[in-house]
Design an enzyme around this catalytic site. Structure first.
Site, PDB file in Angstrom:
ATOM      1  CB  CYS A 411      47.753  36.225  32.912  1.00 43.42           C
ATOM      2  SG  CYS A 411      49.010  35.492  31.916  1.00 43.42           S
ATOM      3  CG  ASN A 412      44.345  39.581  37.760  1.00 42.65           C
ATOM      4  OD1 ASN A 412      44.973  40.292  38.549  1.00 42.65           O
ATOM      5  ND2 ASN A 412      43.116  39.862  37.364  1.00 42.65           N
TER       6      ASN A 412
END
Ligand SMILES: Cc1ncc(COP(=O)(O)O)c(C=O)c1O
Length: 484
Positions: A411-412
């Site tokens: 999620c980055n």
């Protein structure tokens, strides 16, 4: 019955060298010997790991709970009668007292003055970030500034900013360490417009590279006219956050990342002054003192309750206090020491691995030493020709050895894009036909850009044997050729 295919402990590993390696490790990382209490804790409170032969290296995904946390919580629930808070009856007040006790304990744990800060309970860190994003009074001429290195739940706030006409600016990070250069930070901070709303968001620790971005930025940003949103989700499980020393306006936290249980509970720790600025886009049950249909109006409850929609997850909140006390009984600084020793050793070992032709086996994303970083080790494996081996394949193979790693971008996306050297033109091009193609077609366009890297993260009860077993696994890729 275990829910995963379980190995009998220590099968499939060559542990002949473990003792000798441990001796060298102890010599090189003498501070480790001060943390033996955690080996005992692992045996008594986390015995399920070794009973099942699990090598858990996903502490940034989730922390693990001690058995005593569960017992204490269940004893409390089994021994009392609790009703929905927000009322004046006995069982409701009993619960309200415990919720408020947990709230105060969070402030105490982070050394936050109740005069300065308040704690708003949320389902998770994402819930805390969304509260800020939706209520921050972004408008034309305002600014949302954030680092490339951010979780999607912080990136997502740009949609609130953008839709209300605020300018969104990203501060880049630079390989190989994936840090922010001082001049880039200064350039970003200079964008604040006096008299306007300026919000700066960054993670205290990257969930992608483990980089710790300086907490000194908070005051630097304040001095330039910014409010600061600190995403502390991956920092606080293994680091002390002292809110009497640092004064971010908003801090987002998920409790399961610190002590495993309960899930479904997080918080926003917010400076009371900064909260005054927030404007909730709606109201709901639980957040108002009075609302009228005929009068077409309402009064928002002052304090945290005005931000806690509906019924809080009240039965779980006493377990937050239990979890925080558990961490205090161990000592966050001790956890930090241990995590940094294991991280240092793991990095040293991984980066020294080579194929027989002398080519490196591993590419590390993030700092190669222990300076200003946490217990996240992000890598890709390279084959003997220097090609990347698909991290998803490695994650699958790790499963067969009982090792829990995490593959992807976690999620980055900014971390991934810089680490894997994607260019802005390439990424913009991928989205150029977004409105004309289906998501399935889009996946084909972006095919080569969906890979990521492999994250190992150590935590509270990681042992030397855990990281040794990972190394043992890593060595099995020497002289392999991709695809496996
Ligand atoms: C740095 C960081 N921020 C935010 C989050 C979001 O946490 P949650 O999914 O618990 O809301 C995570 C989760 O991995 C994280 O690592």
């Amino acid at each position: 019955m275990p829910y995963v295919e379980v190995l009998s402990p220590n099968t499939k590993y060559n542990l002949d060298g473990l003792e000798a390696a441990f001796e060298v490790f102890n010599h090189n990382y003498p501070a480790f010997s001060t943390t033996h209490k955690l080996d005992e804790l692992r045996a008594t409170e986390y015995g399920r790991l070794d009973r099942q032969g699990q090598v858990y290296l996903d502490f940034t995904g989730a922390g693990l709970y001690a058995e005593s946390q569960l017992r204490e919580h269940l004893e409390l629930l089994a021994g009392e009668v609790f009703g929905n808070p927000h009322s004046r009856n006995l069982t409701s007040m009993a619960m309200t007292n415990l919720v408020e006790k947990a709230r105060n304990y969070v402030l105490k744990y982070f050394n936050a003055s109740p005069e300065e800060y308040e704690v708003i309970f949320t389902p998770n860190a994402t819930g805390a970030l969304k509260l800020v994003g939706e209520a921050y009074p972004f408008g034309p001429g305002d600014n949302y500034l954030l680092t490339f290195d951010n979780h999607n739940s912080v990136n997502g706030i740009r949609e609130f900013a953008r839709s209300r006409g605020a300018r969104v600016t990203y501060i880049p990070i630079q390989p190989p360490e994936l840090r922010v250069y001082a001049h880039e930070l200064e350039k970003g901070l200079k964008l604040a417009r006096p008299g306007k709303n300026n919000l700066f968001a960054y993670p205290a620790q990257s969930n992608f590279s483990g980089v710790q971005h300086p907490l000194e930025w908070i005051e630097q940003a304040h001095a330039k006219g910014w409010e600061v949103l600190l995403d502390a989700a991956s920092f606080v499980p293994t680091n002390r956050l002292d809110l009497s020393r640092w004064h971010p306006d908003f801090v987002a936290i998920s409790f399961y990342k610190i002590f495993g249980y309960p899930t479904g509970a997080g918080c926003l720790i917010a400076r009371k002054e900064a909260v005054k600025k927030l404007k909730r886009p709606w109201y709901s049950g639980g957040t108002i003192t009075f609302s009228s249909v005929m009068g077409f109006n309402h009064y928002l409850t002052p304090g945290p309750a005005g931000f806690e929609d509906g019924t809080v997850n009240y039965l779980t909140l006493p377990a937050v206090e239990i979890g925080l006390k558990h961490i205090e009984s161990v000592g966050i600084d001790l956890i930090h020491t241990r995590v940094m020793c294991l991280t240092g050793w793991l990095i040293d070992q991984l980066v020294s691995l080579q194929h027989s032709n002398g080519k490196p086996l591993v590419r590390l994303y993030g700092p190669i030493n222990r300076y200003m970083r946490g217990g996240v080790v992000e890598i890709n494996f390279l084959d003997r020709n220097g090609s990347l081996i698909d991290c998803n394949e490695i994650e699958k193979l790790a499963n067969t050895r009982g090792i829990s790693l995490r593959a992807g971008c976690h999620c980055n996306p900014g971390g991934r894009e810089v680490a894997l050297e994607f260019t802005q033109d390439e990424m913009v091009e991928c989205f150029s036909n977004k409105d004309k193609i289906t998501y399935e077609q889009f996946l084909q366009v972006i095919e080569t850009k969906t890979t990521g890297a492999l994250r190992a993260s150590v935590g509270l009860v990681s042992t030397f044997a855990d990281v040794y077993k990972y190394m043992n696994f890593a060595e099995s890729f020497v002289d392999r050729v991709a695809p496996l």
